[in-house]
Design an enzyme around this catalytic site. Structure first.
Site, mmCIF file in Angstrom:
data_model
loop_
_atom_site.group_PDB
_atom_site.id
_atom_site.type_symbol
_atom_site.label_atom_id
_atom_site.label_comp_id
_atom_site.label_asym_id
_atom_site.label_seq_id
_atom_site.Cartn_x
_atom_site.Cartn_y
_atom_site.Cartn_z
ATOM 1 N N GLN A 192 9.811 -3.310 33.114
ATOM 2 C CA GLN A 192 10.184 -2.972 34.490
ATOM 3 C C GLN A 192 10.126 -4.199 35.398
ATOM 4 O O GLN A 192 11.024 -4.425 36.218
ATOM 5 C CB GLN A 192 9.247 -1.875 35.019
ATOM 6 C CG GLN A 192 9.750 -1.179 36.266
ATOM 7 C CD GLN A 192 10.950 -0.275 35.983
ATOM 8 O OE1 GLN A 192 11.176 0.118 34.842
ATOM 9 N NE2 GLN A 192 11.723 0.021 37.005
ATOM 10 N N GLY A 234 16.625 -6.416 34.530
ATOM 11 C CA GLY A 234 17.658 -6.452 33.501
ATOM 12 C C GLY A 234 17.290 -7.320 32.321
ATOM 13 O O GLY A 234 17.636 -7.003 31.169
ATOM 14 N N TRP A 238 8.434 4.924 3.432
ATOM 15 C CA TRP A 238 7.901 4.121 4.546
ATOM 16 C C TRP A 238 6.915 3.074 4.037
ATOM 17 O O TRP A 238 5.904 2.786 4.694
ATOM 18 C CB TRP A 238 7.244 5.003 5.617
ATOM 19 C CG TRP A 238 8.171 5.993 6.226
ATOM 20 C CD1 TRP A 238 8.160 7.340 6.050
ATOM 21 C CD2 TRP A 238 9.274 5.717 7.094
ATOM 22 N NE1 TRP A 238 9.177 7.926 6.748
ATOM 23 C CE2 TRP A 238 9.886 6.950 7.404
ATOM 24 C CE3 TRP A 238 9.818 4.537 7.638
ATOM 25 C CZ2 TRP A 238 10.999 7.046 8.227
ATOM 26 C CZ3 TRP A 238 10.918 4.639 8.454
ATOM 27 C CH2 TRP A 238 11.501 5.872 8.745
ATOM 28 N N PHE A 276 0.875 -1.175 0.000
ATOM 29 C CA PHE A 276 0.000 0.000 0.000
ATOM 30 C C PHE A 276 0.908 1.221 0.000
ATOM 31 O O PHE A 276 1.540 1.533 1.005
ATOM 32 C CB PHE A 276 -0.870 -0.052 1.265
ATOM 33 C CG PHE A 276 -1.938 1.001 1.382
ATOM 34 C CD1 PHE A 276 -3.079 0.940 0.607
ATOM 35 C CD2 PHE A 276 -1.820 2.014 2.318
ATOM 36 C CE1 PHE A 276 -4.102 1.874 0.755
ATOM 37 C CE2 PHE A 276 -2.823 2.956 2.477
ATOM 38 C CZ PHE A 276 -3.967 2.890 1.699
ATOM 39 N N GLU A 326 -0.566 4.261 9.940
ATOM 40 C CA GLU A 326 -2.016 4.287 9.715
ATOM 41 C C GLU A 326 -2.711 5.322 10.590
ATOM 42 O O GLU A 326 -3.812 5.106 11.092
ATOM 43 C CB GLU A 326 -2.630 2.900 9.894
ATOM 44 C CG GLU A 326 -2.227 1.934 8.798
ATOM 45 C CD GLU A 326 -2.982 0.625 8.815
ATOM 46 O OE1 GLU A 326 -4.208 0.664 9.049
ATOM 47 O OE2 GLU A 326 -2.355 -0.421 8.604
ATOM 48 N N SER A 353 -0.986 8.783 16.752
ATOM 49 C CA SER A 353 -1.875 8.972 17.897
ATOM 50 C C SER A 353 -2.420 10.391 17.969
ATOM 51 O O SER A 353 -3.612 10.600 18.238
ATOM 52 C CB SER A 353 -1.136 8.626 19.197
ATOM 53 O OG SER A 353 -0.861 7.244 19.267
ATOM 54 N N GLU A 362 4.465 9.773 1.652
ATOM 55 C CA GLU A 362 5.525 10.430 0.890
ATOM 56 C C GLU A 362 6.417 11.215 1.853
ATOM 57 O O GLU A 362 6.063 11.405 3.023
ATOM 58 C CB GLU A 362 4.918 11.377 -0.147
ATOM 59 C CG GLU A 362 4.107 10.676 -1.211
ATOM 60 C CD GLU A 362 3.630 11.635 -2.297
ATOM 61 O OE1 GLU A 362 3.965 12.837 -2.222
ATOM 62 O OE2 GLU A 362 2.926 11.171 -3.211
ATOM 63 N N PRO A 363 7.571 11.678 1.379
ATOM 64 C CA PRO A 363 8.447 12.458 2.256
ATOM 65 C C PRO A 363 7.762 13.658 2.903
ATOM 66 O O PRO A 363 8.065 14.023 4.031
ATOM 67 C CB PRO A 363 9.582 12.893 1.313
ATOM 68 C CG PRO A 363 9.654 11.796 0.297
ATOM 69 C CD PRO A 363 8.232 11.376 0.086
ATOM 70 N N SER A 377 0.655 11.623 7.537
ATOM 71 C CA SER A 377 -0.721 11.732 8.019
ATOM 72 C C SER A 377 -1.552 12.679 7.162
ATOM 73 O O SER A 377 -2.774 12.547 7.073
ATOM 74 C CB SER A 377 -0.717 12.217 9.475
ATOM 75 O OG SER A 377 -0.065 11.285 10.315
#
Length: 382
Positions: free
Chosen positions: A337, A341, A158, A125, A364, A367, A129-130, A134
């Site tokens: 958390q 480690g 992307w 899809f 897509e 947020s 573009e650069p 959004s």
């Protein structure tokens, strides 16, 4: 054992529960795959998913067409993501990449669906573009009419499955009107002269991504999907279906993080007792479980609303994607958390989840953009 109690919710029918159980069994036998060669892994996943019938929900059967079932798509993405983020990616792109063909394609164009459903062709899809991610209306790429078709010139970036796809559903400016009303959608086979991979893009959770160059790419008039000038509406219609499924993938990541954390708390000892006996740990587990269930409610509400006949689910899908991806990030952070480690050790399950989740809050519809979409829907309803 992952929590499957949500399948008893009234959003689902028996066919959804059967699908979920069978896919879970398949995942346990086949996932994860090796990720050392991401391109090869994706090709392998598409082939396996297609061979065993799991790509059928991504596009209608031309012999017996029916609408895309968003609940099935969401169940698939949640289940696959919980087992292997790359498997979710491979499945999702077969649906997103063919969405315009499924909804608006001609019978000739829809012949590609037989191949993508069988895992014999890989879809992509090509929208971003650069200068326009959004902001789709800001698309620069042009499609100039000539005597027997169109000539596409510009760049896309992307692009998921960039470099390995067999065809790209590509959006370009045809100029019928300013802004969003002057875009059109095209079916561009990967071997078309002038189409090239300008750059392969590496990200924190490896997936096949690329910047594509279109240098005078000539396509016939039959490559136009839907009507000229309808590209923005086509793109938004596809995203309206598949945006909820991004939330479902995030939900799968969050469920896995919760499962791993519960197991850690039950088996790891601190100060002479299991971690699970510490109230602070119990508080984290409670917050994680709450976020998972709330996200699931929003995701499957949006999917159910679409499946039961709503023409658009812009508000519901935006809420589902925004909440599920943001809260999955919080759930996974808590899991890191709780693992100490080990949580940041390369190759650990929760370390992988931490890298996988971040992109879902961007692609897509980021947020912040989803908040704008929701606000406009709410204000417009007054």
């Amino acid at each position: 054992m992952p929590d499957r109690s949500f399948l008893s919710w009234p959003f689902f029918e028996d066919r959804h529960r059967t699908f979920a159980e069978n896919l879970e069994a398949w995942c346990e036998k086949n996932l994860p795959v090796g990720h050392s060669d991401v391109d090869a892994a994706c090709r392998e996943l598409v082939a396996k998913l297609g061979r065993d019938g799991w790509l059928k929900p991504t596009a209608p059967d031309r012999a017996n067409p029916s609408p895309l079932d968003v609940r099935t798509l969401c169940i698939a993405r949640e289940t696959l993501a919980r087992h292997d983020g790359l498997a979710d990616f491979a499945f999702a792109m077969q649906g997103l990449g063919t969405g315009a063909l499924s909804l608006f394609g001609t019978p000739e164009q829809k012949q590609w669906l037989d191949k993508t459903r069988a895992g014999k062709a890989i879809a992509a899809f090509a929208l971003s573009e650069p200068r326009s991610g959004s902001d789709v209306a800001n698309t620069d790429m042009t499609a100039r009419r000539d005597s027997d078709g169109f000539v596409l010139t510009g760049e896309k970036t992307w692009i998921s499955n960039g470099g390995i796809a067999d065809f790209y559903v590509t959006f370009a400016r045809t100029g019928e009107a300013p802004g969003a009303k002057g875009l059109s959608a095209f079916l561009v086979p990967a071997e078309t002269a002038g189409l090239g991979v300008a750059e392969r893009i590496e990200v924190i959770a490896p997936h096949p991504l690329a910047r594509l160059s279109f240098n005078g790419v000539r396509v016939p008039a039959s490559a136009l999907i839907g009507e000229a000038g309808a590209g923005f509406r086509i793109a938004m219609s596809v995203l309206d279906v598949f945006r909820s499924t991004v939330g479902a993938a995030a939900l799968g990541f969050a469920r896995r993080a919760l499962d791993e954390s519960v197991a850690r708390a039950a088996t790891r000892e601190l100060f002479g007792a299991p971690m699970a006996e510490l109230q602070m740990v119990q508080g984290h587990i409670a917050d994680m479980a709450l976020d998972v269930d709330a996200a699931a409610l929003l995701v499957y509400r949006a999917a159910w609303t679409k499946d039961t006949g709503a023409a658009r689910v812009t508000r519901e899908a935006a809420m589902a994607k925004l909440y599920a991806t943001d809260r999955a990030q919080a759930v996974i952070d808590k899991a890191v958390q709780l693992h100490g480690g080990d949580g940041v050790r390369k190759g650990h399950v929760v370390e992988g989840l931490y890298r996988e989740i971040r992109a879902l809050r961007i692609y897509e519809g980021a947020s912040d953009v989803q908040k704008v979409v929701i606000a406009r829907q709410v204000l417009g309803a007054q």
